[in-house]
Scaffold this active site. Structure first.
Site, PDB file in Angstrom:
ATOM      1  N   ILE A 174      -3.964  -5.454   9.773  1.00 53.35           N
ATOM      2  CA  ILE A 174      -3.174  -4.475   9.024  1.00 53.35           C
ATOM      3  C   ILE A 174      -4.055  -4.037   7.862  1.00 53.35           C
ATOM      4  O   ILE A 174      -4.297  -4.797   6.927  1.00 53.35           O
ATOM      5  CB  ILE A 174      -1.836  -5.057   8.549  1.00 53.35           C
ATOM      6  CG1 ILE A 174      -0.976  -5.441   9.757  1.00 53.35           C
ATOM      7  CG2 ILE A 174      -1.102  -4.041   7.669  1.00 53.35           C
ATOM      8  CD1 ILE A 174       0.376  -6.049   9.401  1.00 53.35           C
ATOM      9  N   LYS A 207       0.923 -11.781   8.915  1.00 53.86           N
ATOM     10  CA  LYS A 207      -0.170 -11.012   8.321  1.00 53.86           C
ATOM     11  C   LYS A 207      -0.800 -11.943   7.302  1.00 53.86           C
ATOM     12  O   LYS A 207      -0.169 -12.324   6.309  1.00 53.86           O
ATOM     13  CB  LYS A 207       0.331  -9.735   7.641  1.00 53.86           C
ATOM     14  CG  LYS A 207      -0.788  -8.974   6.922  1.00 53.86           C
ATOM     15  CD  LYS A 207      -0.267  -7.775   6.140  1.00 53.86           C
ATOM     16  CE  LYS A 207      -1.412  -7.096   5.369  1.00 53.86           C
ATOM     17  NZ  LYS A 207      -0.926  -5.960   4.540  1.00 53.86           N
ATOM     18  N   THR A 212       0.827  -1.211   0.000  1.00 55.90           N
ATOM     19  CA  THR A 212       0.000   0.000   0.000  1.00 55.90           C
ATOM     20  C   THR A 212       0.857   1.255   0.000  1.00 55.90           C
ATOM     21  O   THR A 212       0.407   2.319  -0.428  1.00 55.90           O
ATOM     22  CB  THR A 212      -0.954  -0.015   1.207  1.00 55.90           C
ATOM     23  OG1 THR A 212      -1.676  -1.253   1.203  1.00 55.90           O
ATOM     24  CG2 THR A 212      -1.940   1.134   1.170  1.00 55.90           C
ATOM     25  N   TYR A 248       4.321 -12.175   5.831  1.00 56.10           N
ATOM     26  CA  TYR A 248       3.150 -11.689   5.093  1.00 56.10           C
ATOM     27  C   TYR A 248       2.793 -12.747   4.061  1.00 56.10           C
ATOM     28  O   TYR A 248       3.488 -12.911   3.058  1.00 56.10           O
ATOM     29  CB  TYR A 248       3.471 -10.344   4.443  1.00 56.10           C
ATOM     30  CG  TYR A 248       2.313  -9.679   3.717  1.00 56.10           C
ATOM     31  CD1 TYR A 248       1.005 -10.133   3.836  1.00 56.10           C
ATOM     32  CD2 TYR A 248       2.538  -8.575   2.903  1.00 56.10           C
ATOM     33  CE1 TYR A 248      -0.045  -9.519   3.174  1.00 56.10           C
ATOM     34  CE2 TYR A 248       1.495  -7.943   2.236  1.00 56.10           C
ATOM     35  CZ  TYR A 248       0.211  -8.426   2.375  1.00 56.10           C
ATOM     36  OH  TYR A 248      -0.829  -7.812   1.710  1.00 56.10           O
TER      37      TYR A 248
END
EC number: 4.3.3.7
Length: 296
Positions: free
Chosen positions: A207, A165, A49, A137
Site C-alpha cells: 500500500i 498493512k 495519505t 494497519y
C-alpha cells in the site's frame, strides 16, 4: 477469517484532492481512473495519505462512495476506517460496507496507547459489526503502540480479519507473521522504500504513497516480483529510490500532492496542520521524478 478478493500487488493510498478548501470530486474521480489505467491493482481511500484526520465524517463518507462508484469493480477498494475511538471506527467500517467497499483498513488506535488486550477488543468490535474483510494497519511510529504477532494471530481467528498493512519497518515481522498465521494471511508493505525486500520475504503487495505519482512503475515492480524477476524489479526500484526519499522529506501527503501537481492532476492544497512542501523539497521531488522518467 473471511474469503478474500485478490488483495495483492500495488495498492495506492490515495490522496484526497481539495479545491478552495473543499473536496475536489472531479479531480478525485479522474485520479481513480488514471490509477487503474496505469496498472494499479487496488485503491485505498481516506487513509492517512487521504488526510482522514482533517475530513469531516460526511466528507469521509463521500470519498469512499466516489471511489467505489468510479472503480466500478475493476479493482478492489480498501476503505480507511481507522480511529482511536472504537465507536467511531465501527461507524466508519459500517459505512464502508454499505458503500460497497471490498474491505476496510483499520489502524491500531493511536495516542491513547491501548494494551494488547485493548487492541484485540477494538478490532473484535469492528469484526463483529461488519461482514467484509478487515486489514489491520500496524504503524508503531505513528500509533505509538505495536500490535504483537500473538495478538495478530488471535485476531486472525476471527471471521473477518484477513491481513495486515505492515509499517513497522521491521522486515523480520514478515517471516514471523507468516510463521504464526500461515501463507494465506495477507501481508502488505506500508513502507515504499522497503517494499521490494518485504515482497522477497513473503509479502503479497504494497500500500504505497509514491504510487500516487508513479502508479505504473510501482505496478510494474510488483508484476516483476510475481514473475520471479527480481533483477527486473531491482531496476525499477533503482529508478524509484530518489522519489521514495524525496516524497518523504516532509510529510508524505504533501510530497505526493506536490508530485501530482507537477503532473497537472490535482491542486496542491492540503489542510492544516499540514502545509505544502518547501521549495527545496519541491525541487528534490521534481529531480526525482525526472530520474524516474515521470517528467522531462
Amino acid at each position: 477469517m473471511a474469503a478474500t478478493p485478490a488483495f495483492r500487488g500495488s495498492f495506492t493510498a490515495l490522496v484526497t484532492p481539495f479545491k478552495n478548501g473543499s473536496l475536489d470530486e472531479e479531480a478525485f474521480r479522474k485520479l481513480v481512473n488514471w490509477q487503474i489505467a496505469e496498472g494499479t491493482t487496488g485503491l485505498v481511500p481516506v487513509g492517512t495519505t487521504g488526510e482522514s484526520p482533517t475530513l469531516s465524517h460526511d466528507e469521509h463518507h463521500k470519498v469512499v462512495e466516489w471511489c467505489v462508484e468510479e472503480a466500478k469493480g475493476r479493482v478492489p477498494v480498501i476503505a480507511g476506517a481507522g480511529s482511536n475511538s472504537t465507536t467511531e471506527a465501527v461507524e466508519l467500517a459500517k459505512h464502508a460496507e454499505k458503500a460497497g467497499a471490498d474491505a476496510v483498513l483499520v489502524v491500531t488506535p493511536y495516542y491513547n496507547k491501548p494494551t494488547q488486550e485493548g487492541m484485540y477488543l477494538h478490532f473484535k468490535a469492528i469484526n463483529d459489526a461488519i461482514g467484509i474483510p478487515i486489514i489491520i494497519y500496524n504503524i508503531p511510529p505513528r500509533s505509538v503502540v505495536d500490535m504483537s504477532v500473538d495478538t495478530m494471530s488471535r485476531l486472525y481467528e476471527l471471521q473477518n480479519i484477513v491481513g495486515v498493512k505492515d509499517a513497522t519497518a521491521n522486515l523480520g515481522r514478515v517471516s514471523q507473521q507468516r510463521h504464526a498465521m500461515g501463507p494465506d494471511f495477507i501481508q502488505l508493505s506500508g513502507e515504499d522504500m522497503t517494499a521490494l525486500a518485504y515482497m522477497a520475504a513473503g509479502g503479497h503487495g504494497c500500500i504505497s504513497v509514491v504510487s500516487n505519482v508513479a502508479p505504473k512503475a510501482c505496478s510494474d515492480l510488483m508484476a516483476a516480483v510475481f514473475k520471479g524477476d527480481y533483477a527486473g524489479a531491482l531496476k525499477i526500484q533503482d529508478r524509484l529510490v530518489p522519489l521514495h526519499d524525496a516524497v518523504f522529506k516532509e510529510p508524505g501527503v504533501s510530497g505526493a500532492k506536490h508530485g501530482l501537481t507537477l503532473l497537472g492532476r490535482i491542486q496542491e492544497e492540503v489542510r492544516l496542520p499540514l502545509i505544502p512542501v518547501s521549495a527545496p523539497t519541491g525541487q528534490a521531488i521534481r529531480s526525482a521524478m525526472i530520474h524516474a522518467g515521470l517528467l522531462n
